[in-house]
Design a protein around this motif. Structure first.
Motif, PDB file in Angstrom:
ATOM      1  N   TRP A   1       0.847  -1.205   0.000  1.00 33.62           N
ATOM      2  CA  TRP A   1       0.000   0.000   0.000  1.00 33.62           C
ATOM      3  C   TRP A   1       0.880   1.252   0.000  1.00 33.62           C
ATOM      4  O   TRP A   1       1.910   1.275   0.673  1.00 33.62           O
ATOM      5  CB  TRP A   1      -0.865   0.030   1.255  1.00 33.62           C
ATOM      6  CG  TRP A   1      -1.940  -1.005   1.319  1.00 33.62           C
ATOM      7  CD1 TRP A   1      -1.781  -2.332   1.598  1.00 33.62           C
ATOM      8  CD2 TRP A   1      -3.348  -0.787   1.125  1.00 33.62           C
ATOM      9  NE1 TRP A   1      -3.017  -2.951   1.584  1.00 33.62           N
ATOM     10  CE2 TRP A   1      -3.989  -2.024   1.300  1.00 33.62           C
ATOM     11  CE3 TRP A   1      -4.122   0.340   0.821  1.00 33.62           C
ATOM     12  CZ2 TRP A   1      -5.372  -2.181   1.191  1.00 33.62           C
ATOM     13  CZ3 TRP A   1      -5.497   0.187   0.712  1.00 33.62           C
ATOM     14  CH2 TRP A   1      -6.107  -1.058   0.885  1.00 33.62           C
ATOM     15  N   HIS A   2       0.416   2.279  -0.673  1.00 32.04           N
ATOM     16  CA  HIS A   2       1.165   3.539  -0.710  1.00 32.04           C
ATOM     17  C   HIS A   2       0.237   4.750  -0.696  1.00 32.04           C
ATOM     18  O   HIS A   2      -0.553   4.918  -1.621  1.00 32.04           O
ATOM     19  CB  HIS A   2       2.024   3.620  -1.976  1.00 32.04           C
ATOM     20  CG  HIS A   2       2.950   2.476  -2.166  1.00 32.04           C
ATOM     21  ND1 HIS A   2       4.052   2.269  -1.371  1.00 32.04           N
ATOM     22  CD2 HIS A   2       2.935   1.451  -3.058  1.00 32.04           C
ATOM     23  CE1 HIS A   2       4.686   1.170  -1.773  1.00 32.04           C
ATOM     24  NE2 HIS A   2       4.025   0.653  -2.792  1.00 32.04           N
ATOM     25  N   PRO A   3       0.340   5.601   0.320  1.00 32.52           N
ATOM     26  CA  PRO A   3      -0.340   6.903   0.264  1.00 32.52           C
ATOM     27  C   PRO A   3       0.557   7.884  -0.504  1.00 32.52           C
ATOM     28  O   PRO A   3       1.520   8.408   0.036  1.00 32.52           O
ATOM     29  CB  PRO A   3      -0.463   7.293   1.738  1.00 32.52           C
ATOM     30  CG  PRO A   3       0.665   6.560   2.419  1.00 32.52           C
ATOM     31  CD  PRO A   3       1.006   5.361   1.604  1.00 32.52           C
TER      32      PRO A   3
ATOM     33  N   CYS B   1       5.685   8.763  -1.673  1.00 32.21           N
ATOM     34  CA  CYS B   1       4.883   7.974  -0.748  1.00 32.21           C
ATOM     35  C   CYS B   1       5.057   8.561   0.640  1.00 32.21           C
ATOM     36  O   CYS B   1       6.143   8.969   1.026  1.00 32.21           O
ATOM     37  CB  CYS B   1       5.328   6.525  -0.763  1.00 32.21           C
ATOM     38  SG  CYS B   1       4.323   5.539   0.377  1.00 32.21           S
TER      39      CYS B   1
ATOM     40  N   VAL C   1       4.451   6.838   3.439  1.00 33.03           N
ATOM     41  CA  VAL C   1       5.073   5.877   4.350  1.00 33.03           C
ATOM     42  C   VAL C   1       6.541   6.295   4.355  1.00 33.03           C
ATOM     43  O   VAL C   1       7.228   6.189   3.341  1.00 33.03           O
ATOM     44  CB  VAL C   1       4.903   4.426   3.864  1.00 33.03           C
ATOM     45  CG1 VAL C   1       5.749   3.466   4.695  1.00 33.03           C
ATOM     46  CG2 VAL C   1       3.432   4.034   3.918  1.00 33.03           C
TER      47      VAL C   1
ATOM     48  N   HIS D   1       9.261   4.308   2.890  1.00 35.11           N
ATOM     49  CA  HIS D   1       9.202   4.175   1.434  1.00 35.11           C
ATOM     50  C   HIS D   1       9.767   5.426   0.768  1.00 35.11           C
ATOM     51  O   HIS D   1      10.502   5.334  -0.215  1.00 35.11           O
ATOM     52  CB  HIS D   1       7.757   3.946   0.968  1.00 35.11           C
ATOM     53  CG  HIS D   1       7.171   2.634   1.404  1.00 35.11           C
ATOM     54  ND1 HIS D   1       5.883   2.260   1.113  1.00 35.11           N
ATOM     55  CD2 HIS D   1       7.711   1.615   2.123  1.00 35.11           C
ATOM     56  CE1 HIS D   1       5.646   1.061   1.634  1.00 35.11           C
ATOM     57  NE2 HIS D   1       6.733   0.657   2.259  1.00 35.11           N
TER      58      HIS D   1
ATOM     59  N   LEU E   1      10.800   5.977  -3.029  1.00 38.49           N
ATOM     60  CA  LEU E   1       9.486   6.160  -3.640  1.00 38.49           C
ATOM     61  C   LEU E   1       9.139   7.655  -3.644  1.00 38.49           C
ATOM     62  O   LEU E   1       8.236   8.124  -2.953  1.00 38.49           O
ATOM     63  CB  LEU E   1       8.430   5.329  -2.922  1.00 38.49           C
ATOM     64  CG  LEU E   1       7.178   4.964  -3.760  1.00 38.49           C
ATOM     65  CD1 LEU E   1       7.574   4.396  -5.109  1.00 38.49           C
ATOM     66  CD2 LEU E   1       6.319   3.976  -3.037  1.00 38.49           C
TER      67      LEU E   1
HETATM   68 CU    CU Z   1       4.696   3.492   0.039  1.00 39.21          CU
END
Ligand code: CU
Ligand code: C2O
Ligand code: CU
Length: 458
Positions: A388-390, A441, A443, A446, A451
């Motif tokens: 999952w990535h916000p 991202c 996170v 990440h 990312l």
């Molecule tokens: Cu992420």
């Protein structure tokens, strides 16, 4: 004779703010464990909730009393690049002992938050964050306007923060998920409510990595804004409010429980054992004194977002790659690692279109895309990873058009879009804000592990 304008005087006072980042101690677990050494704004976890007014200039001075450089990013606010708080792109670091004054005029009302954009994993993870509310000129009528700033900590039994930020294995997986969730800086007791009252509840997920899915037992919350931006009021799908790191949801909840009732607020994003009751809504014994439900609808006034023209928009593809697969291999990462502020080499575990920007962002990294200023653009973002990535966009809010081919309802605009594994999301915006804008991202592991990229609007 000229009429007095007391309101303007108040506004000026409201929009002139100062915060200080420094080490502090905080009783995150109440009295159950010793206090925790944190880094905090104004020695509070979370930092003070800052309220400024839509469309009026704000001046926020940040003093740095940490022993390392910092910046503040005003997450979700559409502001000039020089005020965006990204080191080396927006501004030099605010060095220890220095101050920096951020000045901007927030175009959009709503729920935002602020946090450092330097040594982000540690500075955010040790407590530097707070809520920023841009007040509507005419707020929706409610009995109480409440903020729940949710944070996630990895605490040892002695109350200290477990070290080991930037663990390579975690960076390739779901990131540093903690063991202690706090609500407004403390493991929450019951939240007192009153039968019959109408509450605006501003939820902010300020965690490094923990995704949340909140259910309000016995209640029917209505989502009125997502990531600061008003949407069509609607009940959450399946009654669950999904909140990735950095995401905000404004709810309106009519407290329909009986006096003395008690209802759990459950976070069941992670299943099984990992589902927990975040807190309980605890009704007082008294019925609310108000005679009738506040009139007026639940719809918040619209923000002045430029509507993208889909017919003439330029289209771009963005692919999120990398991370640990079932078999333990990294997928799709080519790029390079650079040295982070801590002097360690950041590991590139993730990439965007084959490029990894690690750490907190670097000057001189070529932009992923150069977007023609003033034009509409459609981004098709594909999450090829198993995680999952916000994904967060600086400088703009994007209209979310579709997810996995299905139109996204309720007119959602977002600065942070949550991707499930393998999701494809289409979003559109007018690139009206010139600058080199981060896309990353939220996170934090990440982000620092690659990312992240830059979208240039020129
Ligand atoms: Cu992420
Ligand atoms: Cu909330 Cu680039 O961050
Ligand atoms: Cu941001």
């Amino acid at each position: 004779m000229q009429a007095m304008r007391p309101y303007m005087v108040n506004a000026a006072a409201l929009n002139e703010l100062r915060i200080t980042a420094s080490p502090a101690r905080s009783a995150l677990t109440g009295s159950t464990r010793p206090e925790t050494d944190v880094w905090a704004y104004d020695s509070q976890v979370p930092g003070p909730t800052l309220r400024i007014r839509q469309g009026e200039p704000a001046r926020i001075t940040v003093a740095n009393k940490l022993d390392q450089g910092t910046t503040v990013h005003w997450h979700g606010i559409r502001l000039p690049i020089a005020m965006d708080g990204v080191p080396s792109i927006s501004q030099p670091l605010i060095e220890p002992g220095e101050t920096f004054t951020y000045t901007f005029t927030p175009p959009d009302a709503g729920t935002y938050w602020y946090h450092p954009h330097a040594n982000s994993l540690q500075q955010l993870g040790r407590g530097l964050s707070g809520v920023l509310i841009v007040e509507e000129r005419e707020p929706v009528s409610v009995d109480r306007d409440i903020v729940w700033m949710l944070s996630d900590w990895r605490l040892a039994t002695d109350g200290g923060i477990v070290p080991g930020f930037g663990n390579a294995m975690e960076a390739e997986m779901s990131g540093r998920i903690g063991n202690t969730v706090t609500l407004n800086g403390v493991v929450p007791d019951d939240q007192p409510v009153q039968s019959g009252e109408r509450i605006r509840l501003r939820l902010v997920n300020g965690a490094l990595a923990r995704i949340m899915a909140l259910r309000f037992e016995g209640h029917r919350p209505v989502i009125v804004a997502i990531n600061g931006q008003p949407c069509e009021p609607h009940e959450p799908e399946g009654g669950r409010i999904l909140l990735g790191p950095a995401m905000r949801t404004d709810l309106i909840i009519d407290m329909q429980g009986e006096p003395n009732g008690r209802f759990a607020v459950i976070d069941d994003f992670y299943k099984g054992d990992l589902t927990y009751a975040l807190t309980h809504l605890a009704y007082s014994s008294a019925p609310h004194s108000r005679k009738s439900t506040p009139d007026g609808g639940l719809r918040l006034p619209a923000n002045p977002l430029p509507e993208p023209d889909l017919a003439t928009a330029k289209r771009h593809d963005i692919t999120l790659q990398g991370g640990m697969m079932g078999g333990g291999a990294l997928k799709g990462v080519g790029g390079m690692s650079r040295m982070s502020m801590s002097g360690q080499a950041d590991i590139a575990a993730w990439s965007i279109n084959g490029m990894s920007m690690t750490g907190d962002g670097q000057a001189g990294m070529p932009p992923l895309l150069t977007l023609q200023r003033g034009r509409s653009h459609v981004l098709t973002i594909r999450n090829e990873t198993a995680w999952w990535h916000p994904m967060h966009f600086h400088g703009h809010s994007l209209k979310v058009l579709s997810r996995n081919g299905l139109p996204v309802p309720h007119h959602q605009w977002s600065d942070t879009i949550l991707f499930a594994p393998k999701d494809t999301v289409e979003c559109a915006f007018v690139a009206d804000n010139p600058g080199d804008w981060m896309l990353h991202c939220h996170v934090m592991d990440h982000q620092v592990a690659g990312l992240m990229t830059i979208l240039r609007v020129a």
